[in-house]
Design a protein around this motif. Sequence first.
Motif, PDB file in Angstrom:
ATOM      1  N   ILE A   1     -25.878 -16.796  43.758  1.00 49.11           N
ATOM      2  CA  ILE A   1     -25.464 -16.694  42.678  1.00 49.11           C
ATOM      3  C   ILE A   1     -25.026 -15.338  42.005  1.00 49.11           C
ATOM      4  CG2 ILE A   1     -26.509 -16.904  40.135  1.00 49.11           C
ATOM      5  CD1 ILE A   1     -27.502 -19.566  41.624  1.00 49.11           C
ATOM      6  N   ARG A   2     -25.789 -14.373  42.372  1.00 52.19           N
ATOM      7  CA  ARG A   2     -25.405 -13.080  42.154  1.00 52.19           C
ATOM      8  C   ARG A   2     -23.816 -12.544  41.721  1.00 52.19           C
ATOM      9  NH1 ARG A   2     -29.420 -10.080  39.907  1.00 52.19           N
ATOM     10  NH2 ARG A   2     -31.734 -10.483  41.103  1.00 52.19           N
ATOM     11  N   ALA A   3     -23.545 -13.127  43.895  1.00 46.78           N
ATOM     12  CA  ALA A   3     -22.692 -12.843  44.846  1.00 46.78           C
ATOM     13  C   ALA A   3     -21.317 -13.630  44.045  1.00 46.78           C
ATOM     14  CB  ALA A   3     -22.571 -12.534  46.460  1.00 46.78           C
ATOM     15  N   ALA A   4     -21.622 -14.662  43.587  1.00 42.66           N
ATOM     16  CA  ALA A   4     -20.425 -14.706  43.140  1.00 42.66           C
ATOM     17  C   ALA A   4     -19.899 -14.954  41.685  1.00 42.66           C
ATOM     18  CB  ALA A   4     -20.903 -16.447  42.874  1.00 42.66           C
ATOM     19  N   TRP A   5     -21.085 -14.557  41.088  1.00 43.02           N
ATOM     20  CA  TRP A   5     -20.651 -13.794  39.238  1.00 43.02           C
ATOM     21  C   TRP A   5     -20.181 -12.114  39.610  1.00 43.02           C
ATOM     22  CZ3 TRP A   5     -20.734 -15.249  34.388  1.00 43.02           C
ATOM     23  CH2 TRP A   5     -21.110 -14.124  33.840  1.00 43.02           C
ATOM     24  N   ASP A   6     -21.297 -11.764  40.679  1.00 43.54           N
ATOM     25  CA  ASP A   6     -20.042  -9.981  40.678  1.00 43.54           C
ATOM     26  C   ASP A   6     -18.731 -10.392  41.238  1.00 43.54           C
ATOM     27  OD1 ASP A   6     -22.999  -8.811  40.070  1.00 43.54           O
ATOM     28  OD2 ASP A   6     -23.377  -8.375  42.176  1.00 43.54           O
ATOM     29  N   SER A   7     -18.486 -11.564  41.754  1.00 41.71           N
ATOM     30  CA  SER A   7     -16.514 -11.889  42.155  1.00 41.71           C
ATOM     31  C   SER A   7     -15.749 -11.648  41.145  1.00 41.71           C
ATOM     32  CB  SER A   7     -17.045 -12.271  44.045  1.00 41.71           C
ATOM     33  OG  SER A   7     -16.805 -13.791  43.492  1.00 41.71           O
ATOM     34  N   GLY A   8     -16.646 -12.503  39.451  1.00 44.46           N
ATOM     35  CA  GLY A   8     -15.888 -12.334  38.716  1.00 44.46           C
ATOM     36  C   GLY A   8     -15.383 -13.644  38.603  1.00 44.46           C
ATOM     37  N   LYS A   9     -16.485 -14.597  39.433  1.00 40.51           N
ATOM     38  CA  LYS A   9     -16.470 -15.880  39.064  1.00 40.51           C
ATOM     39  C   LYS A   9     -17.561 -16.228  38.325  1.00 40.51           C
ATOM     40  CE  LYS A   9     -15.766 -16.962  44.008  1.00 40.51           C
ATOM     41  NZ  LYS A   9     -16.126 -17.879  44.915  1.00 40.51           N
ATOM     42  N   LYS A  10     -16.710 -17.019  36.900  1.00 40.14           N
ATOM     43  CA  LYS A  10     -17.073 -17.757  35.713  1.00 40.14           C
ATOM     44  C   LYS A  10     -18.011 -19.055  35.684  1.00 40.14           C
ATOM     45  CE  LYS A  10     -15.815 -14.083  33.277  1.00 40.14           C
ATOM     46  NZ  LYS A  10     -17.049 -13.143  33.853  1.00 40.14           N
ATOM     47  N   ILE A  11     -19.803 -18.468  36.410  1.00 37.70           N
ATOM     48  CA  ILE A  11     -20.311 -19.883  36.465  1.00 37.70           C
ATOM     49  C   ILE A  11     -21.706 -19.736  35.629  1.00 37.70           C
ATOM     50  CG2 ILE A  11     -20.186 -19.523  38.939  1.00 37.70           C
ATOM     51  CD1 ILE A  11     -22.864 -17.833  39.622  1.00 37.70           C
TER      52      ILE A  11
ATOM     53  N   GLY B   1     -25.830 -14.178  50.106  1.00 33.38           N
ATOM     54  CA  GLY B   1     -24.948 -13.672  48.852  1.00 33.38           C
ATOM     55  C   GLY B   1     -23.250 -13.959  49.641  1.00 33.38           C
ATOM     56  N   LYS B   2     -22.956 -13.368  50.608  1.00 30.17           N
ATOM     57  CA  LYS B   2     -21.571 -13.188  50.884  1.00 30.17           C
ATOM     58  C   LYS B   2     -20.734 -14.690  51.219  1.00 30.17           C
ATOM     59  CE  LYS B   2     -18.483 -10.256  53.882  1.00 30.17           C
ATOM     60  NZ  LYS B   2     -18.711 -10.391  54.914  1.00 30.17           N
ATOM     61  N   HIS B   3     -21.923 -15.130  51.740  1.00 29.63           N
ATOM     62  CA  HIS B   3     -21.267 -16.165  52.934  1.00 29.63           C
ATOM     63  C   HIS B   3     -21.484 -17.530  51.786  1.00 29.63           C
ATOM     64  CE1 HIS B   3     -21.682 -14.333  56.568  1.00 29.63           C
ATOM     65  NE2 HIS B   3     -22.156 -14.319  57.301  1.00 29.63           N
ATOM     66  N   GLY B   4     -22.950 -17.366  50.942  1.00 22.68           N
ATOM     67  CA  GLY B   4     -22.589 -18.236  50.334  1.00 22.68           C
ATOM     68  C   GLY B   4     -21.837 -18.531  48.739  1.00 22.68           C
ATOM     69  N   ALA B   5     -21.449 -17.150  48.405  1.00 23.51           N
ATOM     70  CA  ALA B   5     -20.359 -17.420  47.119  1.00 23.51           C
ATOM     71  C   ALA B   5     -18.787 -18.337  47.462  1.00 23.51           C
ATOM     72  CB  ALA B   5     -19.965 -15.637  47.164  1.00 23.51           C
ATOM     73  N   ASN B   6     -18.252 -18.050  48.492  1.00 32.06           N
ATOM     74  CA  ASN B   6     -17.999 -18.648  49.039  1.00 32.06           C
ATOM     75  C   ASN B   6     -17.963 -20.761  48.779  1.00 32.06           C
ATOM     76  OD1 ASN B   6     -16.213 -16.759  50.518  1.00 32.06           O
ATOM     77  ND2 ASN B   6     -16.759 -17.019  51.999  1.00 32.06           N
ATOM     78  N   LEU B   7     -18.896 -21.214  48.595  1.00 32.60           N
ATOM     79  CA  LEU B   7     -19.332 -22.191  48.540  1.00 32.60           C
ATOM     80  C   LEU B   7     -18.696 -22.518  46.388  1.00 32.60           C
ATOM     81  CD1 LEU B   7     -21.884 -22.989  50.688  1.00 32.60           C
ATOM     82  CD2 LEU B   7     -19.247 -23.614  50.925  1.00 32.60           C
ATOM     83  N   ILE B   8     -19.197 -21.199  46.268  1.00 33.11           N
ATOM     84  CA  ILE B   8     -19.701 -21.566  44.346  1.00 33.11           C
ATOM     85  C   ILE B   8     -17.828 -21.179  44.058  1.00 33.11           C
ATOM     86  CG2 ILE B   8     -20.254 -20.810  42.619  1.00 33.11           C
ATOM     87  CD1 ILE B   8     -22.265 -21.801  44.487  1.00 33.11           C
ATOM     88  N   HIS B   9     -17.971 -21.948  43.335  1.00 40.64           N
ATOM     89  CA  HIS B   9     -16.728 -21.857  42.459  1.00 40.64           C
ATOM     90  C   HIS B   9     -16.359 -21.462  41.385  1.00 40.64           C
ATOM     91  CE1 HIS B   9     -15.403 -24.456  45.501  1.00 40.64           C
ATOM     92  NE2 HIS B   9     -15.025 -22.849  46.523  1.00 40.64           N
ATOM     93  N   ASP B  10     -15.573 -21.099  40.117  1.00 38.86           N
ATOM     94  CA  ASP B  10     -15.010 -19.990  38.701  1.00 38.86           C
ATOM     95  C   ASP B  10     -15.570 -22.000  37.962  1.00 38.86           C
ATOM     96  OD1 ASP B  10     -14.284 -18.729  37.018  1.00 38.86           O
ATOM     97  OD2 ASP B  10     -12.283 -19.417  36.867  1.00 38.86           O
ATOM     98  N   GLY B  11     -15.933 -21.401  37.016  1.00 40.49           N
ATOM     99  CA  GLY B  11     -16.641 -22.485  36.328  1.00 40.49           C
ATOM    100  C   GLY B  11     -17.378 -23.728  37.111  1.00 40.49           C
TER     101      GLY B  11
END
Length: 346
Positions: free
Chosen positions: A171-181, A137-147
């Motif tokens: 997806i959870r890690a990206a969302w939890d880091s505040g990215k609106k996905i 999750g931590k590594h993959g969240a870097n590939l997911i951007h806001d929006g």
Amino acid sequence: MRTIEWQNGTLVTIDQSKLPKETVVLTLKNCEEVADAIRNMKIRGAPLLGAAAAFALALTAHLSEAESRERLLAELEKSAEIIRATRPTAINLFWAIDRILNKAKGFFGSSRELAAFVVNEAQKIADEDVAVNHLIGKHGANLIHDGDVVLTHCNAGALATVDYGTALGIIRAAWDSGKKIKVFATETRPQLQGARLTVYELQQAGIPVTLITDSMVGYVMAKQLVNKVVVGADRVVQDAVINKIGTFTIAVLAREHSIPFFVAAPTSTFDLTNKANNIIIEQRKPEEVTHIGSVRIATEGVDVLNPAFDATPLKYVTAIICEQGILYRNNLVKFKSSIPKRVYKR
Ligand code: MRU
């Protein structure tokens, strides 16, 4: 609660074939009950199959009255054969069995000490799965951007693992880091893991999700309604990623629309001594296709093909995210030589 837990010499899990309509907690008491739950899709998803296989051997060890270490090892081999015969495609099941058996063979002590060792090793496999998913999750969240709007297929979430999930972990890690996905989930015919399980998990996490049928993927890509794909895997082989039937179609469509196609998988899903052609693709019963639930929708006598998985050639995969980091396709060759090759008994 984790998806699977060892509680007082039993294995507690949720019957995934009944979700989300009913939450039925199962208490499995021996290896045969675990095998039955796997065959009937009550327990499913590659990493969860690994943990369940490990705990099935732990149940055998726990219940054993063997008076010698050799006798207990023979009982464990017998249980391993039962679990190996349940579902052929996800490698994690075979990986976990081999890990437990190899470690058990190298353990010298009384049968009781060996039994405790096996239970402890199964618990370790479960605990490691959770830690590994958080790293993915931590590594993959870097590939997911806001929006971003991410398409996922089947269920590679907490339910498919001990906790947190692989593709849904990202997806959870990206969302939890505040990215609106947002997420688009395919229904995933014929077992509907997307409609029943992924939607349920994402709604529980408060992550916006839109459900589509499998045949709508081309439409949503052409309309630019999604801009990334993240899926899980049942086996990563030398030349392909093997995952839920329909993954290959999604990957080809993603390439056509220049959409990155990411695969989230722990290294316990890697089987780099094999190529896609050598892998047994599980064929499931025709009723899964001719019926929806208990209602027959196709006429009697029709021929049915019902493979549970397909192979997506690596050329369609932008990157694989594992606990060690992000492996871009161009670096896969280097990566392949850097992880140990394991040979699994079928
Ligand atoms: O038939 P299933 O439900 O066991 O198939 C599950 C999948 O194909 C998942 O995508 C895969 O196991 C990865 S789960 C983290």
